[in-house]
Design a protein around this motif. Sequence first.
Motif, PDB file in Angstrom:
ATOM      1  N   GLY A  10       0.825  -1.192   0.000  1.00  0.00           N
ATOM      2  CA  GLY A  10       0.000   0.000   0.000  1.00  0.00           C
ATOM      3  C   GLY A  10       0.864   1.249   0.000  1.00  0.00           C
ATOM      4  O   GLY A  10       1.753   1.391   0.855  1.00  0.00           O
ATOM      5  N   LYS A  11       0.624   2.149  -0.924  1.00  0.00           N
ATOM      6  CA  LYS A  11       1.463   3.332  -1.064  1.00  0.00           C
ATOM      7  C   LYS A  11       1.435   4.203   0.182  1.00  0.00           C
ATOM      8  O   LYS A  11       2.399   4.930   0.480  1.00  0.00           O
ATOM      9  CB  LYS A  11       1.016   4.138  -2.292  1.00  0.00           C
ATOM     10  N   GLU A  12       0.339   4.170   0.965  1.00  0.00           N
ATOM     11  CA  GLU A  12       0.202   4.994   2.154  1.00  0.00           C
ATOM     12  C   GLU A  12       0.591   4.245   3.426  1.00  0.00           C
ATOM     13  O   GLU A  12       0.263   4.679   4.530  1.00  0.00           O
ATOM     14  CB  GLU A  12      -1.226   5.520   2.255  1.00  0.00           C
ATOM     15  N   ASP A  13       1.312   3.148   3.287  1.00  0.00           N
ATOM     16  CA  ASP A  13       1.738   2.338   4.435  1.00  0.00           C
ATOM     17  C   ASP A  13       2.717   3.131   5.309  1.00  0.00           C
ATOM     18  O   ASP A  13       3.751   3.592   4.824  1.00  0.00           O
ATOM     19  CB  ASP A  13       2.407   1.049   3.930  1.00  0.00           C
ATOM     20  N   ILE A  14       2.387   3.278   6.598  1.00  0.00           N
ATOM     21  CA  ILE A  14       3.305   3.950   7.526  1.00  0.00           C
ATOM     22  C   ILE A  14       4.095   2.945   8.355  1.00  0.00           C
ATOM     23  O   ILE A  14       4.940   3.328   9.156  1.00  0.00           O
ATOM     24  CB  ILE A  14       2.548   4.918   8.461  1.00  0.00           C
ATOM     25  N   ARG A  15       3.825   1.668   8.174  1.00  0.00           N
ATOM     26  CA  ARG A  15       4.561   0.620   8.893  1.00  0.00           C
ATOM     27  C   ARG A  15       5.779   0.156   8.094  1.00  0.00           C
ATOM     28  O   ARG A  15       6.856  -0.038   8.641  1.00  0.00           O
ATOM     29  CB  ARG A  15       3.639  -0.569   9.157  1.00  0.00           C
ATOM     30  N   VAL A  16       5.568  -0.088   6.819  1.00  0.00           N
ATOM     31  CA  VAL A  16       6.632  -0.587   5.937  1.00  0.00           C
ATOM     32  C   VAL A  16       6.883   0.460   4.859  1.00  0.00           C
ATOM     33  O   VAL A  16       5.942   0.915   4.199  1.00  0.00           O
ATOM     34  CB  VAL A  16       6.236  -1.939   5.302  1.00  0.00           C
ATOM     35  N   THR A  17       8.128   0.838   4.676  1.00  0.00           N
ATOM     36  CA  THR A  17       8.449   1.887   3.713  1.00  0.00           C
ATOM     37  C   THR A  17       8.529   1.338   2.289  1.00  0.00           C
ATOM     38  O   THR A  17       8.691   0.130   2.074  1.00  0.00           O
ATOM     39  CB  THR A  17       9.790   2.550   4.051  1.00  0.00           C
ATOM     40  N   ALA A  18       8.443   2.257   1.335  1.00  0.00           N
ATOM     41  CA  ALA A  18       8.597   1.876  -0.066  1.00  0.00           C
ATOM     42  C   ALA A  18       9.995   1.328  -0.328  1.00  0.00           C
ATOM     43  O   ALA A  18      10.175   0.407  -1.143  1.00  0.00           O
ATOM     44  CB  ALA A  18       8.318   3.083  -0.963  1.00  0.00           C
ATOM     45  N   GLN A  19      11.004   1.871   0.370  1.00  0.00           N
ATOM     46  CA  GLN A  19      12.375   1.394   0.202  1.00  0.00           C
ATOM     47  C   GLN A  19      12.514  -0.052   0.676  1.00  0.00           C
ATOM     48  O   GLN A  19      13.190  -0.869   0.025  1.00  0.00           O
ATOM     49  CB  GLN A  19      13.340   2.299   0.972  1.00  0.00           C
ATOM     50  N   GLU A  20      11.876  -0.379   1.808  1.00  0.00           N
ATOM     51  CA  GLU A  20      11.890  -1.761   2.285  1.00  0.00           C
ATOM     52  C   GLU A  20      11.245  -2.682   1.257  1.00  0.00           C
ATOM     53  O   GLU A  20      11.754  -3.773   0.958  1.00  0.00           O
ATOM     54  CB  GLU A  20      11.122  -1.881   3.597  1.00  0.00           C
ATOM     55  N   THR A  21      10.117  -2.254   0.744  1.00  0.00           N
ATOM     56  CA  THR A  21       9.375  -3.068  -0.214  1.00  0.00           C
ATOM     57  C   THR A  21      10.203  -3.348  -1.466  1.00  0.00           C
ATOM     58  O   THR A  21      10.277  -4.490  -1.929  1.00  0.00           O
ATOM     59  CB  THR A  21       8.058  -2.357  -0.593  1.00  0.00           C
ATOM     60  N   GLN A  22      10.851  -2.324  -1.980  1.00  0.00           N
ATOM     61  CA  GLN A  22      11.687  -2.513  -3.157  1.00  0.00           C
ATOM     62  C   GLN A  22      12.875  -3.426  -2.855  1.00  0.00           C
ATOM     63  O   GLN A  22      13.281  -4.236  -3.696  1.00  0.00           O
ATOM     64  CB  GLN A  22      12.169  -1.160  -3.692  1.00  0.00           C
ATOM     65  N   ALA A  23      13.423  -3.308  -1.651  1.00  0.00           N
ATOM     66  CA  ALA A  23      14.562  -4.156  -1.269  1.00  0.00           C
ATOM     67  C   ALA A  23      14.161  -5.624  -1.221  1.00  0.00           C
ATOM     68  O   ALA A  23      14.881  -6.498  -1.732  1.00  0.00           O
ATOM     69  CB  ALA A  23      15.109  -3.709   0.085  1.00  0.00           C
ATOM     70  N   VAL A  24      13.010  -5.894  -0.609  1.00  0.00           N
ATOM     71  CA  VAL A  24      12.547  -7.285  -0.528  1.00  0.00           C
ATOM     72  C   VAL A  24      12.196  -7.812  -1.911  1.00  0.00           C
ATOM     73  O   VAL A  24      12.612  -8.911  -2.309  1.00  0.00           O
ATOM     74  CB  VAL A  24      11.327  -7.405   0.418  1.00  0.00           C
ATOM     75  N   PHE A  25      11.421  -7.026  -2.657  1.00  0.00           N
ATOM     76  CA  PHE A  25      10.958  -7.488  -3.973  1.00  0.00           C
ATOM     77  C   PHE A  25      12.129  -7.736  -4.926  1.00  0.00           C
ATOM     78  O   PHE A  25      12.151  -8.737  -5.643  1.00  0.00           O
ATOM     79  CB  PHE A  25       9.995  -6.466  -4.570  1.00  0.00           C
ATOM     80  N   SER A  26      13.103  -6.836  -4.926  1.00  0.00           N
ATOM     81  CA  SER A  26      14.245  -7.000  -5.835  1.00  0.00           C
ATOM     82  C   SER A  26      15.088  -8.223  -5.467  1.00  0.00           C
ATOM     83  O   SER A  26      15.744  -8.811  -6.340  1.00  0.00           O
ATOM     84  CB  SER A  26      15.114  -5.739  -5.826  1.00  0.00           C
ATOM     85  N   ASN A  27      15.052  -8.613  -4.197  1.00  0.00           N
ATOM     86  CA  ASN A  27      15.823  -9.780  -3.761  1.00  0.00           C
ATOM     87  C   ASN A  27      15.151 -11.106  -4.095  1.00  0.00           C
ATOM     88  O   ASN A  27      15.799 -12.160  -4.038  1.00  0.00           O
ATOM     89  CB  ASN A  27      16.076  -9.715  -2.254  1.00  0.00           C
ATOM     90  N   LEU A  28      13.871 -11.086  -4.393  1.00  0.00           N
ATOM     91  CA  LEU A  28      13.164 -12.334  -4.690  1.00  0.00           C
ATOM     92  C   LEU A  28      13.826 -13.046  -5.868  1.00  0.00           C
ATOM     93  O   LEU A  28      14.020 -12.452  -6.935  1.00  0.00           O
ATOM     94  CB  LEU A  28      11.697 -12.062  -5.005  1.00  0.00           C
TER      95      LEU A  28
END
Length: 301
Positions: A248-266
């Motif tokens: 969710g773009k408005e997520d205040i728990r998990v940042t967009a940077q975290e999301t990209q880091a996890v997704f790119s590592n898949l």
Amino acid sequence: MSLLLLINFIAAFHAWKFTHFYDDGGRKNKLPEQMSVSEKVQMILFGVRIAKSATTTHPTVPYETVILHTSDHLRLEGWWIPVRKPLGTVILFHGYNGNKGTLFPEADRFRALGYNTFLVDFRAHGNSEGLTCTIGYREAEDVKLAWDYVQHKSKQPVVLWGVSMGAAAIMKAIPEYQLTPQKIILQCPFATLTDAVKSRMRAVHIPPVPLSQLLTFWGGLELGFRGAAFKPMAYARQLHMPVLYFYGKEDIRVTAQETQAVFSNLASKQKKLHIFPHAGHQSFCGKDAPVWMREVTTFLQ
């Protein structure tokens, strides 16, 4: 030296409070952003007081209550909800301080697509035993126990679905226990345990450095593992099955940077990241059911 000892004592105290729930009949906990200034100050001074979640709703369709047993002798409760002529099974895992009773919107739609569903309360959540939460670390064993049950119940393909802590537990369990799901659906997992702690610091407007590192260190030490080494983004490198990833773009728990880091590592060659533009750290099925259903249907075909 005295100041250093005091800071570490405070960090150890807060880490303990964050991972140890108390039984209060299912009292609903306030999120940090829902607290008043006085409540936030009280939490900072005396630690967060988190009531164990309670499963208060039940399926309205035929189901079977299942009891699983962890290696440290805790009883976990799950609901096996079958369909006629299933295409497979989806196992669903909730997030921190949630419970399986919150997963009906997703489970109902998976069954509409022709899948059995198995909903499980993690240890220290809902109707499962325990009061200690490890934010996904030991909950990975709970994922494995649910997997074993479904493997015994049916030989059809299995899909794992998890949100936040549930997604992190799935990512740890797959390489640790050599699980072989056909596909997985991950919703807003944190990148590292330290990042998850940082989100709590941000929510009460406390500088995340160095307190988040200290809380992670003491929390892991109190629970018997190295907190800084708990990194779902690292486990992602061992996930080769197809992955549908929601954020969710408005997520205040998990940042967009975290999301990209996890997704790119898949490591998967078949992975998709879908971002809900007006959603936060919440049920995307509940927020935008048509879009959620469209993405999931396409992914499972």
